[in-house]
Design an enzyme around this catalytic site. Structure first.
Site, PDB file in Angstrom:
ATOM      1  N   TYR A  29     -15.791   2.883  10.152  1.00 29.77           N
ATOM      2  CA  TYR A  29     -13.940   2.841   9.923  1.00 29.77           C
ATOM      3  C   TYR A  29     -13.833   3.712  11.314  1.00 29.77           C
ATOM      4  O   TYR A  29     -12.706   3.050  12.152  1.00 29.77           O
ATOM      5  CB  TYR A  29     -13.431   3.636   9.409  1.00 29.77           C
ATOM      6  CG  TYR A  29     -12.676   3.923   9.080  1.00 29.77           C
ATOM      7  CD1 TYR A  29     -11.737   2.867   8.883  1.00 29.77           C
ATOM      8  CD2 TYR A  29     -11.084   5.172   9.371  1.00 29.77           C
ATOM      9  CE1 TYR A  29     -10.214   2.993   8.566  1.00 29.77           C
ATOM     10  CE2 TYR A  29      -9.549   5.521   8.633  1.00 29.77           C
ATOM     11  CZ  TYR A  29      -9.168   4.400   8.617  1.00 29.77           C
ATOM     12  OH  TYR A  29      -8.056   4.318   8.730  1.00 29.77           O
ATOM     13  N   GLY A  64      -3.763  -1.991  -2.330  1.00 31.32           N
ATOM     14  CA  GLY A  64      -2.453  -1.497  -2.554  1.00 31.32           C
ATOM     15  C   GLY A  64      -2.348  -2.323  -3.708  1.00 31.32           C
ATOM     16  O   GLY A  64      -3.027  -2.613  -4.618  1.00 31.32           O
ATOM     17  N   GLY A 104       1.090  -0.963  -0.008  1.00 35.38           N
ATOM     18  CA  GLY A 104       0.490   0.211   0.323  1.00 35.38           C
ATOM     19  C   GLY A 104       0.620   0.945   0.152  1.00 35.38           C
ATOM     20  O   GLY A 104       2.799   1.590  -0.242  1.00 35.38           O
ATOM     21  N   PHE A 105       0.227   2.544   0.163  1.00 36.62           N
ATOM     22  CA  PHE A 105       1.200   3.973  -0.223  1.00 36.62           C
ATOM     23  C   PHE A 105       1.845   3.883   1.144  1.00 36.62           C
ATOM     24  O   PHE A 105       2.895   4.161   0.666  1.00 36.62           O
ATOM     25  CB  PHE A 105      -0.100   4.639   0.061  1.00 36.62           C
ATOM     26  CG  PHE A 105       0.405   6.534  -0.051  1.00 36.62           C
ATOM     27  CD1 PHE A 105       1.056   6.236  -0.152  1.00 36.62           C
ATOM     28  CD2 PHE A 105      -0.085   6.692   1.727  1.00 36.62           C
ATOM     29  CE1 PHE A 105       1.627   7.771   0.645  1.00 36.62           C
ATOM     30  CE2 PHE A 105       0.578   8.497   1.628  1.00 36.62           C
ATOM     31  CZ  PHE A 105       0.993   8.639   1.492  1.00 36.62           C
ATOM     32  N   ILE A 106       1.277   3.732   2.360  1.00 35.85           N
ATOM     33  CA  ILE A 106       2.174   3.924   3.701  1.00 35.85           C
ATOM     34  C   ILE A 106       2.892   2.871   3.500  1.00 35.85           C
ATOM     35  O   ILE A 106       4.308   2.643   3.903  1.00 35.85           O
ATOM     36  CB  ILE A 106       2.027   4.168   5.114  1.00 35.85           C
ATOM     37  CG1 ILE A 106       0.960   5.553   4.866  1.00 35.85           C
ATOM     38  CG2 ILE A 106       2.834   4.656   5.991  1.00 35.85           C
ATOM     39  CD1 ILE A 106       0.137   5.686   6.200  1.00 35.85           C
ATOM     40  N   LYS A 145     -11.364   0.344  14.140  1.00 40.81           N
ATOM     41  CA  LYS A 145     -10.003   1.272  14.343  1.00 40.81           C
ATOM     42  C   LYS A 145      -9.988   1.181  15.847  1.00 40.81           C
ATOM     43  O   LYS A 145      -9.159   1.118  16.618  1.00 40.81           O
ATOM     44  CB  LYS A 145      -9.509   2.237  13.526  1.00 40.81           C
ATOM     45  CG  LYS A 145      -9.086   1.950  12.360  1.00 40.81           C
ATOM     46  CD  LYS A 145      -7.987   0.702  12.468  1.00 40.81           C
ATOM     47  CE  LYS A 145      -7.310   0.858  11.513  1.00 40.81           C
ATOM     48  NZ  LYS A 145      -5.870  -0.170  11.125  1.00 40.81           N
TER      49      LYS A 145
END
Ligand code: UDP
Length: 325
Positions: A150, A37, A11-13, A154
């Protein structure tokens, strides 16, 4: 040299974290189901002998058992993210975030491996008491509004991680990211910066949702990965939550204007009601600003990139993508 496992590493991070760890000569294993991703994000890492990846979901017990057994530390970044995705596909978001984290923690406890859990500033919800401190209250909306699922998923992951820490002494660190942006982030799931930059470069209208006076603090992904690695190495961080974010606040309207100016674009700015952009009854956060005193105190971290520098990096990235077709 550390052996790191990154869930969501394509993925991005995750891909930026993989890169940063490899640069330090660490070993990196990535597990990713490529749902959001992409292999493109890690293609440049695959030739490195210290890098390996498995394309599978993190609820695959056999694979996760092997990967967690073999690593020293787990960076749990795999999750369904993006406000638009959450509104469009809440079942996937809730199930994958909760089941995925439960699997990772349970197997980590089996082998006593440290877990750094990627969480989000979204857990503070719509509280208007900014800046948010790690011990601030969460203020979430009703369950009829999908957006809050969301934050809730989390928050449940955070509860579970802390429960493993308290009951079984599993070393865990909670990381609450605030609007992380940078090269390789896609606008497909709602994120505002890549969307604005792509549209400004294409001369298309930028869509500002609501009145544009809502604000955010955008943080460069390289500053974020630096914080993540330092937290992993700091014993005092265990059992604690940390805000990871810039304190430079900008309204979405200002962001749109700055993006147009920096791209030297002639794009117009359009205002779209929230109901149209997301779903009827959608609730946005007015301001989202971190109190960063805890992370400054613990690892002496502060971001190196201001908003202009971040936008410059994203613009350069999208220009080079366009040039390579
Ligand atoms: N936003 C916008 N236009 C877009 C995408 C997002 O005006 O094309 C707004 C969105 O409503 C929110 C802010 O930009 O107020 C940041 O959105 P993003 O999804 O990037 O992150 P969030 O902070 O909502 O998680």
């Amino acid at each position: 040299m550390v052996k790191a496992l990154i869930t969501g590493g394509a993925g991005f991070i995750g891909s930026h974290l993989a890169e940063a760890l490899l640069e330090r000569n660490d070993e990196v294993a990535v597990v990713d189901d490529l749902s959001t991703g992409s292999l493109d994000n890690i293609a440049h890492l695959t030739a490195n002998p210290r890098f390996q990846f498995a394309i599978t979901g993190i609820t695959n017990e056999l694979v996760m058992d092997r990967l967690i057994n073999q690593c020293d530390v787990i960076f749990h970044l795999a999750a369904a993210v993006g406000v638009e995705l959450i509104v469009r596909d809440p079942v996937r978001v809730i199930e994958s975030n909760i089941k995925g984290c439960e699997t990772v923690l349970r197997i980590a406890a089996r082998y006593r491996k440290k877990v750094l859990l990627a969480s989000t500033s979204e857990v503070y919800g719509k509280s208007e008491r900014v800046p948010f401190r790690e011990d601030s209250d969460s203020v979430l909306g009703p369950t009829s509004i999908s957006r809050w699922s969301y934050a809730c998923s989390k928050a449940m992951d955070e509860f579970l991680a802390l429960a493993y820490y308290k009951q079984f002494d599993l070393p865990v660190v909670l990381m609450r990211f605030f609007n992380t942006v940078g090269p390789r982030q896609t606008g497909r799931y709602g994120m505002v910066v890549p969307r604005f930059v792509r549209r400004a470069l294409a001369g298309e209208p930028l869509e500002v949702y609501g009145d544009g006076q809502q604000s955010r603090c955008f943080t460069d992904v390289s500053d974020v990965t630096r914080a993540v690695i330092a937290l992993a190495e700091t014993p005092a961080a265990i059992g604690e939550a940390f805000n990871i974010g810039s304190t430079q606040e900008v309204s979405i309207e200002q962001l749109a204007r700055l993006t147009v100016a920096m791209c030297q674009s002639s794009s117009e700015i359009r205002y779209i009601p929230y109901d149209e952009a997301y779903e009827p009854g959608f609730e946005d956060l007015r301001r989202r600003v971190p109190d960063t005193s805890k992370i400054r105190r613990t690892i002496a971290w502060q971001p190196e990139h201001d908003l202009a520098a971040i936008l410059e990096r994203v613009i350069t990235y999208y220009r080079s993508l366009a040039a390579s077709g």
